[in-house]
Write a protein that holds these residues in place. Structure first.
Motif, PDB file in Angstrom:
ATOM      1  N   ASN A  49       0.822  -1.215   0.000  1.00 19.02           N
ATOM      2  CA  ASN A  49       0.000   0.000   0.000  1.00 19.02           C
ATOM      3  C   ASN A  49       0.857   1.267   0.000  1.00 19.02           C
ATOM      4  O   ASN A  49       0.374   2.346  -0.357  1.00 19.02           O
ATOM      5  CB  ASN A  49      -0.942   0.004   1.203  1.00 19.02           C
ATOM      6  N   SER A 188      -6.054   0.587  -4.295  1.00 22.27           N
ATOM      7  CA  SER A 188      -6.523  -0.492  -3.422  1.00 22.27           C
ATOM      8  C   SER A 188      -6.721  -1.781  -4.192  1.00 22.27           C
ATOM      9  O   SER A 188      -6.429  -2.873  -3.683  1.00 22.27           O
ATOM     10  CB  SER A 188      -7.828  -0.076  -2.733  1.00 22.27           C
ATOM     11  N   VAL A 191      -3.234  -3.235  -4.765  1.00 20.43           N
ATOM     12  CA  VAL A 191      -2.693  -3.762  -3.507  1.00 20.43           C
ATOM     13  C   VAL A 191      -3.316  -5.108  -3.200  1.00 20.43           C
ATOM     14  O   VAL A 191      -2.628  -6.075  -2.856  1.00 20.43           O
ATOM     15  CB  VAL A 191      -2.925  -2.767  -2.350  1.00 20.43           C
TER      16      VAL A 191
END
Length: 458
Positions: A49, A188, A191
């Protein structure tokens, strides 16, 4: 997709490149760097992240419209994506090492590689409002209908979604959707694509299983914080423990059984109970974990055998409410009789075939030989479709893993004290060959021959 980690001149390791999201086996002598590599693989998992930022995602940008942003990860832009990602890793490598190992360890280079399967690609979209669904390209299949259902009641909340396209599903299949007010650039999504729900299981698990409660009882004043997979902070403690080892102890302390997950792995756990521990692990006693032998009363885990304590964490990680899809296990064979090692290979193969992945180290030629035999058999059955051959060995189809999913490495010690990690290639007749085990076997054979000559001429 295959994810690889490469290191140069780190700790005992001069060079290593290993796949980290399939079934990886590490073999080598003591004190050659296997544990360092395994903990590094575990630790870098927390940094996706941070490493994946807007600059990395811009290498994948294909649509930049007021209504939505579209991104594509494919063979056409993978190199550019990796260059930008590895540039971020290079800048952060000292911080990553320091956070994992709680001390500075020099490292020349740390990088990752991603290899997509043939025709595998990912489409990702960032949408600020539900009204933009009508503007999405036609090649996203029925995704707009799915997102409409997901966003019901969240009309003014951003959503990021991803679909996976393969040769057998050219129109794509839904992978995931993330809803939240502060989403941007589909970071996101990326990730979650790379990050594994991962647990490192250190060597000497039997002792750690007995001591983890006392450890936390005496560490109430700890104050070091590290980042977890969920981007929260967690107290690691002012100790010399590495972050992966601390997390393992923390996992034991906070373990909660998930009945839904147990049901999903019911057949595999039944095999574990019957063929490995010959009993059952009870996680619902007031005194903590207990072991119920098939032939006796329940005893607290600290009174169970070393073998039970060594393999118990695999059961706990499989059934935990904290979902783990990758197990990194140091010295997998510790305290196991060769017969149990052979059955453990079958159990791990069954878990792999149900979606788990592994990075495992071993010093056992028994463990390696069993993997060899089952991979050779899997290759034979895959080519000939002779499934009846499997029953001749008293096993089942789920006991085997294809060699295309196995990545086997041997640590070779060099004269300068460093180790070089070499990948061992599969031979359809011999499987995987290891210099270390072969040389040891030859030494024992020569020793037996000399001993025979001495005894026979007494």
């Amino acid at each position: 997709m295959q994810i690889w980690v490469t290191i140069n001149n780190f700790a005992k390791i001069e060079y290593a490149k290993a796949c980290v999201n399939k079934f990886t086996l590490l073999v080598g002598p003591n004190n050659c760097g296997k544990t360092f590599l395994m903990q590094l693989i575990e630790g870098i998992n927390d940094y996706w992240n941070i490493l994946i930022d807007e600059s990395v995602m811009n290498t994948l940008l294909i649509d930049d419209l007021p209504e939505y942003k579209g991104y594509e990860l494919s063979k056409y832009n993978l190199d550019e994506f990796l260059n930008k990602l590895n540039n971020n890793i290079y800048k952060q490598k000292e911080n990553i090492i320091s956070e994992i190992f709680k001390r500075e360890i020099p490292i020349q280079n740390l990088s990752v590689d991603i290899q997509l399967e043939e025709n595998e690609e990912y489409l990702m979209y960032h949408i600020d409002k539900i009204q933009a669904l009508d503007q999405l390209p036609k090649n996203v299949g029925n995704l707009p209908n799915f997102i409409s259902a997901v966003m019901l009641g969240h009309e003014n909340t951003a959503i990021e979604c991803m679909i996976k396209k393969t040769y057998d599903k050219p129109n794509g299949e839904f992978a995931e959707a993330i809803i939240g007010p502060r989403l941007k650039y589909c970071e996101s999504n990326m990730v979650n694509l790379l990050q594994k729900g991962s647990l490192f299981m250190p060597a000497s698990r039997s002792g750690l299983m007995m001591l983890y409660r006392e450890y936390f009882a005496n560490k109430t004043d700890d104050n070091i914080l590290v980042q977890t997979n969920t981007q929260r902070t967690e107290n690691v403690g002012t100790t010399n423990l590495t972050t992966p080892v601390y997390r393992f102890l923390r996992f034991l302390q906070t373990y909660t059984e998930d009945e839904r997950i147990k049901k999903k792995f019911e057949k595999e756990l039944e095999f574990y109970d019957n063929n490995i521990i010959e009993g059952h692990i009870n996680a619902k006693t007031q005194q903590g974990l207990a072991y119920n032998a098939n032939s006796g009363e329940a005893v607290p885990m600290y009174l169970a055998s070393a073998m039970v304590n060594e393999v118990a964490p695999i059961y706990l990680a499989t059934t935990s409410t904290s979902f783990y899809d990758r197990f990194i296990i140091d010295e997998i064979e510790a305290s196991l009789h060769p017969e149990k090692q052979m059955e453990l290979v079958r159990f791990l193969n069954r878990l792999y075939n149900k979606g788990k992945s592994f990075v495992i180290s071993t010093h056992s030629d028994t463990f390696v030989s069993r993997i060899n035999n089952l991979s050779i058999l899997a290759e034979y059955v895959g080519k000939t479709k002779d499934t009846e051959a499997v029953s001749k060995f008293g096993i089942e189809m789920e006991d085997m893993v294809s060699q295309k999913d196995l990545f086997v490495y041997e640590f070779i010690k060099k004269n300068n004290g460093k180790s070089e990690v070499k990948e061992r290639k599969f031979n359809e007749k011999l499987g995987y060959q290891f210099d270390l085990f072969t040389n040891t076997a030859l030494k024992l054979y020569d020793e037996a021959v000399k001993l025979g000559d001495i005894v026979n001429h007494e």
